[in-house]
Motif scaffolding. Sequence first.
Motif, PDB file in Angstrom:
ATOM      1  N   GLY A   1       0.788  -1.227   0.000  1.00 31.73           N
ATOM      2  CA  GLY A   1       0.000   0.000   0.000  1.00 31.73           C
ATOM      3  C   GLY A   1       0.818   1.273   0.000  1.00 31.73           C
ATOM      4  N   ASP A   2       2.139   1.152   0.101  1.00 32.49           N
ATOM      5  CA  ASP A   2       2.986   2.346   0.189  1.00 32.49           C
ATOM      6  C   ASP A   2       3.446   2.836  -1.175  1.00 32.49           C
ATOM      7  N   PHE A   3       3.185   2.072  -2.233  1.00 25.19           N
ATOM      8  CA  PHE A   3       3.681   2.434  -3.560  1.00 25.19           C
ATOM      9  C   PHE A   3       2.568   2.339  -4.591  1.00 25.19           C
ATOM     10  N   LYS A   4       2.588   3.300  -5.516  1.00 23.65           N
ATOM     11  CA  LYS A   4       1.650   3.261  -6.628  1.00 23.65           C
ATOM     12  C   LYS A   4       2.169   2.283  -7.689  1.00 23.65           C
ATOM     13  N   PRO A   5       1.287   1.781  -8.583  1.00 20.75           N
ATOM     14  CA  PRO A   5       1.741   0.818  -9.593  1.00 20.75           C
ATOM     15  C   PRO A   5       2.926   1.289 -10.424  1.00 20.75           C
ATOM     16  N   ASP A   6       3.008   2.598 -10.720  1.00 18.12           N
ATOM     17  CA  ASP A   6       4.135   3.055 -11.525  1.00 18.12           C
ATOM     18  C   ASP A   6       5.427   3.158 -10.720  1.00 18.12           C
ATOM     19  N   GLU A   7       5.345   2.899  -9.411  1.00 16.44           N
ATOM     20  CA  GLU A   7       6.533   2.873  -8.570  1.00 16.44           C
ATOM     21  C   GLU A   7       6.953   1.449  -8.226  1.00 16.44           C
ATOM     22  N   TYR A   8       6.225   0.472  -8.768  1.00 17.72           N
ATOM     23  CA  TYR A   8       6.562  -0.929  -8.500  1.00 17.72           C
ATOM     24  C   TYR A   8       7.933  -1.256  -9.091  1.00 17.72           C
ATOM     25  N   PRO A   9       8.574  -2.310  -8.607  1.00 20.39           N
ATOM     26  CA  PRO A   9       9.802  -2.767  -9.278  1.00 20.39           C
ATOM     27  C   PRO A   9       9.510  -3.058 -10.747  1.00 20.39           C
ATOM     28  N   TYR A  10      10.516  -2.877 -11.576  1.00 18.71           N
ATOM     29  CA  TYR A  10      10.339  -3.192 -12.987  1.00 18.71           C
ATOM     30  C   TYR A  10      11.526  -4.014 -13.473  1.00 18.71           C
ATOM     31  N   ILE A  11      11.277  -4.723 -14.562  1.00 16.84           N
ATOM     32  CA  ILE A  11      12.299  -5.585 -15.148  1.00 16.84           C
ATOM     33  C   ILE A  11      12.985  -4.786 -16.244  1.00 16.84           C
ATOM     34  N   ALA A  12      14.233  -4.382 -15.979  1.00 14.32           N
ATOM     35  CA  ALA A  12      14.963  -3.528 -16.918  1.00 14.32           C
ATOM     36  C   ALA A  12      15.557  -4.314 -18.071  1.00 14.32           C
ATOM     37  N   ASN A  13      15.837  -5.593 -17.847  1.00 15.05           N
ATOM     38  CA  ASN A  13      16.439  -6.397 -18.907  1.00 15.05           C
ATOM     39  C   ASN A  13      16.273  -7.857 -18.542  1.00 15.05           C
ATOM     40  N   PHE A  14      16.329  -8.713 -19.541  1.00 16.91           N
ATOM     41  CA  PHE A  14      16.354 -10.147 -19.279  1.00 16.91           C
ATOM     42  C   PHE A  14      17.007 -10.865 -20.444  1.00 16.91           C
ATOM     43  N   GLU A  15      17.454 -12.053 -20.159  1.00 15.05           N
ATOM     44  CA  GLU A  15      18.043 -12.948 -21.156  1.00 15.05           C
ATOM     45  C   GLU A  15      17.594 -14.369 -20.864  1.00 15.05           C
ATOM     46  N   PRO A  16      17.395 -15.221 -21.866  1.00 15.03           N
ATOM     47  CA  PRO A  16      17.442 -14.908 -23.303  1.00 15.03           C
ATOM     48  C   PRO A  16      16.191 -14.162 -23.740  1.00 15.03           C
ATOM     49  N   LYS A  17      16.320 -13.449 -24.849  1.00 15.38           N
ATOM     50  CA  LYS A  17      15.195 -12.679 -25.364  1.00 15.38           C
ATOM     51  C   LYS A  17      14.468 -13.395 -26.498  1.00 15.38           C
ATOM     52  N   LYS A  18      15.191 -14.163 -27.273  1.00 12.73           N
ATOM     53  CA  LYS A  18      14.533 -14.827 -28.401  1.00 12.73           C
ATOM     54  C   LYS A  18      15.361 -16.015 -28.851  1.00 12.73           C
ATOM     55  N   ARG A  19      14.696 -16.916 -29.513  1.00 15.17           N
ATOM     56  CA  ARG A  19      15.356 -17.998 -30.225  1.00 15.17           C
ATOM     57  C   ARG A  19      14.453 -18.314 -31.403  1.00 15.17           C
ATOM     58  N   GLU A  20      14.880 -17.887 -32.583  1.00 14.67           N
ATOM     59  CA  GLU A  20      14.009 -17.944 -33.755  1.00 14.67           C
ATOM     60  C   GLU A  20      14.526 -18.963 -34.762  1.00 14.67           C
ATOM     61  N   LEU A  21      13.651 -19.293 -35.684  1.00 11.52           N
ATOM     62  CA  LEU A  21      13.995 -20.237 -36.742  1.00 11.52           C
ATOM     63  C   LEU A  21      13.808 -19.537 -38.074  1.00 11.52           C
ATOM     64  N   TYR A  22      14.840 -19.612 -38.918  1.00 12.79           N
ATOM     65  CA  TYR A  22      14.773 -19.038 -40.255  1.00 12.79           C
ATOM     66  C   TYR A  22      14.816 -20.158 -41.273  1.00 12.79           C
ATOM     67  N   GLU A  23      13.959 -20.081 -42.250  1.00 15.65           N
ATOM     68  CA  GLU A  23      13.999 -21.045 -43.357  1.00 15.65           C
ATOM     69  C   GLU A  23      14.612 -20.367 -44.573  1.00 15.65           C
ATOM     70  N   THR A  24      15.666 -20.955 -45.098  1.00 11.15           N
ATOM     71  CA  THR A  24      16.281 -20.405 -46.296  1.00 11.15           C
ATOM     72  C   THR A  24      15.541 -20.883 -47.527  1.00 11.15           C
ATOM     73  N   VAL A  25      15.746 -20.182 -48.629  1.00  6.45           N
ATOM     74  CA  VAL A  25      15.076 -20.559 -49.872  1.00  6.45           C
ATOM     75  C   VAL A  25      15.686 -21.831 -50.438  1.00  6.45           C
ATOM     76  N   THR A  26      16.949 -22.088 -50.110  1.00  7.50           N
ATOM     77  CA  THR A  26      17.608 -23.276 -50.631  1.00  7.50           C
ATOM     78  C   THR A  26      17.094 -24.508 -49.921  1.00  7.50           C
ATOM     79  N   ASP A  27      17.490 -25.658 -50.415  1.00  6.58           N
ATOM     80  CA  ASP A  27      16.992 -26.928 -49.904  1.00  6.58           C
ATOM     81  C   ASP A  27      17.672 -27.349 -48.606  1.00  6.58           C
TER      82      ASP A  27
END
Length: 608
Positions: A115-141
Amino acid sequence: MANPLGIPSDIPWRRICVSEDMLDPVSCDNEYPPRWRSSLAVFRYDPADEFQPFEDHVVSYIKVVASIAPYAPEISIELGSDYVPPELIDELEEAYPCYGSLLHVAVTPTEAEMGDFKPDEYPYIANFEPKKRELYETVTDTGEVLSGSSTSLKVGKSGVSSQTTENFNIDTGWNFGIKGEYKKIGGEITAGETGKWGTASANKYETTHTHNYDESVERKETQSHTTQLSQMYNLLQSFHMGTNRALFFMEPHPHIRQSEETFINGPRALEGMQEFMLVVVRPEKMKDFCVNALLETAHLLTEPVYEYDTDSDVVNFRLTAKAQNKDTDWGKNSFTSDPVSHTETYYAPPGFEIIGYDMKVLHSQRVYEGPTVTYDANTLTVYGSVTWRFWEGDFHAFEGYRDNYEDGILDVDVTVELRAKDGEITEYTRQLFLSARQLCCCKRLPQLQRPSITYEVLLPKKARIQIHHGFMDRKRFEQSRNMSRTIRDLIFKSLGSSKRIPYGKQSFEDSNVFMSKVTNVLKARRITRELFKPAAEASVISDKDRKVLARRLEGFTLADFLEADAETLARRLGRSTQDVLDLKASTLRAIAKRATTESNEAPNRRSR
């Protein structure tokens, strides 16, 4: 403020909470926690003041470790006996592979400071890892490229920035060329990954840059802390950095290329350990913060369908009662016989059982009773009776009363439908459900000792595919890709679905998935034929409920009712979802009780 030339140190993680049901409380007793159950662990590190980059905020590091495993609910003998005969309890136990996962991580003030803090004063997550792991399909076989964060993670001097490396694995394929001449005999064949042909002139410029640096000094200037994160070879996406919560979605690495030499059994499963590091920033006047983690894993329920060899045979029922002369005096006589009956019995051939019949009456005359067909798995009986009649007609001067005869005839062909007793099981995907584990590292509340079901839904018809054990073909390759997309869509849909169940409100034993699993076992083992009769005629349901089912669920068999989505049934029946689940449970218990009683009485009948 951050030390400008501090030696980078490996983060000494301290565990702050863990899934307690996965701890082994007594050593060397040969009793262990469940092997196949997902779990969570949360670690924390608060950098020293010299590594704090802000005057009015505090930076902390959090590591969340998610162990993703198949979901194998433990069915006790007492519980299993309520739903199936004792000899079938083992068939209720199954390990459900994971086909996708959501990890929710939230940071909030402690309960004392909420009750002592407003929502915009809550802790926040400034960064994290990992952020992504994607799959790319090439045009070749060559098929695929996977990129993602490496296992090495370094935290910069600012305390809130991270340095990681994105790894690529790219193969653009080979190229081939053939060159020939017509008048001058000759030719050339070339092959390589890259190439250039023709004549070109170029000027070459060369510039040399020499850098001398001390690697140790560079690390001191750019890094403050280092750590290692365990990574899984799967796809990953993250959301909501900068808020007080982070959402990570993990899904299996899909099948990319069709290969006739590869086995395929639907989409790949997601199993292993994935670690996440989060940088949390909170106001300096906030003494502490809470970490809450919720791990949801997606699983598929399959429906076993027994496929049998079928055959047919014909029973020729023939009954003829010839009329007899009953002219016993000079008067006009008439006589009708007593019924003449006949019974034809058919026995199923070895290895087959009778599952039905089709009757065709070829000729009938003066039928007294029948034709009546009764059957069980081993025998089929056809019964009928006829009468015959003799009477004298008009008087003729030279012939007297003319004799008339009317035979009794009943000719019937009964086609007996046969099915092999031993069939092959073919499994089809039917239902998706989410099991969840929650870990709150602040409130000292009792943890749930088993996962909770948070979502369950029937798969669309296009996604109900056969579980295939064999080599891949084009059709199954496409089905696998479509199934992966369907699972992904349903997981995303579950977050805002009206069918979502609050965490802790429903266990596996109370879920529609469990009811469907019990029904599958009863159907596969042919415990009772009542499952295939109309639900409104089921003797294991009360008269009051049968009347409601007759009005609202016309055409539903008892098995259809037990396997249908509980929420959909609730809307059609005008009842709550819990009432429908309770009715399903009571029906299944009544079936199991009757089957157990009949099984116990069978030896006594044979002995008599």
